[in-house]
Enzyme design. Structure first.
Site, PDB file in Angstrom:
ATOM      1  N   ASN A  39       0.830  -1.186   0.000  1.00 14.45           N
ATOM      2  CA  ASN A  39       0.000   0.000   0.000  1.00 14.45           C
ATOM      3  C   ASN A  39       0.876   1.253   0.000  1.00 14.45           C
ATOM      4  OD1 ASN A  39       0.521  -0.852   2.780  1.00 14.45           O
ATOM      5  ND2 ASN A  39      -0.949   0.695   3.464  1.00 14.45           N
ATOM      6  N   GLU A  41       0.180   5.216   0.718  1.00 14.53           N
ATOM      7  CA  GLU A  41      -0.776   6.233   1.145  1.00 14.53           C
ATOM      8  C   GLU A  41      -0.430   7.598   0.554  1.00 14.53           C
ATOM      9  OE1 GLU A  41      -1.999   4.297   5.452  1.00 14.53           O
ATOM     10  OE2 GLU A  41      -0.832   6.140   5.445  1.00 14.53           O
ATOM     11  N   CYS A  50      -3.794   0.543  -3.004  1.00 15.42           N
ATOM     12  CA  CYS A  50      -3.779  -0.683  -2.210  1.00 15.42           C
ATOM     13  C   CYS A  50      -2.681  -1.625  -2.681  1.00 15.42           C
ATOM     14  CB  CYS A  50      -5.127  -1.392  -2.325  1.00 15.42           C
ATOM     15  SG  CYS A  50      -6.512  -0.473  -1.628  1.00 15.42           S
ATOM     16  N   GLU A  52      -2.854  -4.861  -3.254  1.00 14.67           N
ATOM     17  CA  GLU A  52      -3.321  -5.766  -4.311  1.00 14.67           C
ATOM     18  C   GLU A  52      -3.284  -5.071  -5.670  1.00 14.67           C
ATOM     19  OE1 GLU A  52      -5.793  -6.614  -0.557  1.00 14.67           O
ATOM     20  OE2 GLU A  52      -4.915  -4.878  -1.551  1.00 14.67           O
ATOM     21  N   CYS A  83     -10.083  -4.922   0.039  1.00 17.72           N
ATOM     22  CA  CYS A  83     -11.223  -4.009   0.038  1.00 17.72           C
ATOM     23  C   CYS A  83     -12.121  -4.325  -1.158  1.00 17.72           C
ATOM     24  CB  CYS A  83     -10.735  -2.556  -0.012  1.00 17.72           C
ATOM     25  SG  CYS A  83     -10.047  -2.057  -1.615  1.00 17.72           S
ATOM     26  N   CYS A  86     -10.503  -3.700  -4.571  1.00 17.03           N
ATOM     27  CA  CYS A  86      -9.481  -4.688  -4.919  1.00 17.03           C
ATOM     28  C   CYS A  86     -10.096  -6.040  -5.226  1.00 17.03           C
ATOM     29  CB  CYS A  86      -8.428  -4.790  -3.818  1.00 17.03           C
ATOM     30  SG  CYS A  86      -7.298  -3.386  -3.846  1.00 17.03           S
TER      31      CYS A  86
END
Length: 130
Positions: A39, A41, A50, A52, A83, A86
């Protein structure tokens, strides 16, 4: 290095200065090659990426378009599932029977298929009449 090892290793590279919630992902492509992502940010929260999604982007950039296994790991008390966004990205590149292993850094693991994670997924079959 195993899929799990690669996910744990790339997790350390995550850029998570706001949440301190580092996630690592590793996926196996149909040709057997492993791709990783973590990830990333951003101070403007919705602009982050993310783990993935990063692994999928690396796979596609390398010329692969099918995945056969997924491993996601985070420092959490329970295994963390991908999520919703993803999940949709994963189902784009994997069949419903693809195994997704969700894990904690302490070794707790949970396995589900993409179909179990994404029941009623929106797929290319929905676009057949367009």
């Amino acid at each position: 290095m195993t899929l799990k090892d690669k996910a744990l290793s790339v997790r350390e590279n995550a850029y998570a200065p706001y949440s301190n919630f580092k996630v690592g992902a590793a996926i196996t492509a149909a040709n057997g090659e492993i791709f990783v992502g973590c990830n990333v940010e951003n101070v403007a929260y919705p602009e982050g990426t993310c783990a993935e999604a990063g692994a999928i982007a690396a796979m596609v950039a390398a010329g692969q378009s099918r995945l056969t296994k997924v491993f996601v790991v985070a420092d959490a008390p329970l295994p963390v599932s991908p999520c919703g966004g993803c999940r949709q990205k994963l189902i784009e590149f994997g069949d419903g029977d693809v195994q997704v292993t969700m894990a904690t850094i302490n070794g707790v693991e949970k396995n589900m298929t993409l179909a179990e994670l994404m029941p009623g997924a929106f797929t290319e079959q929905h676009l057949e009449n367009t």
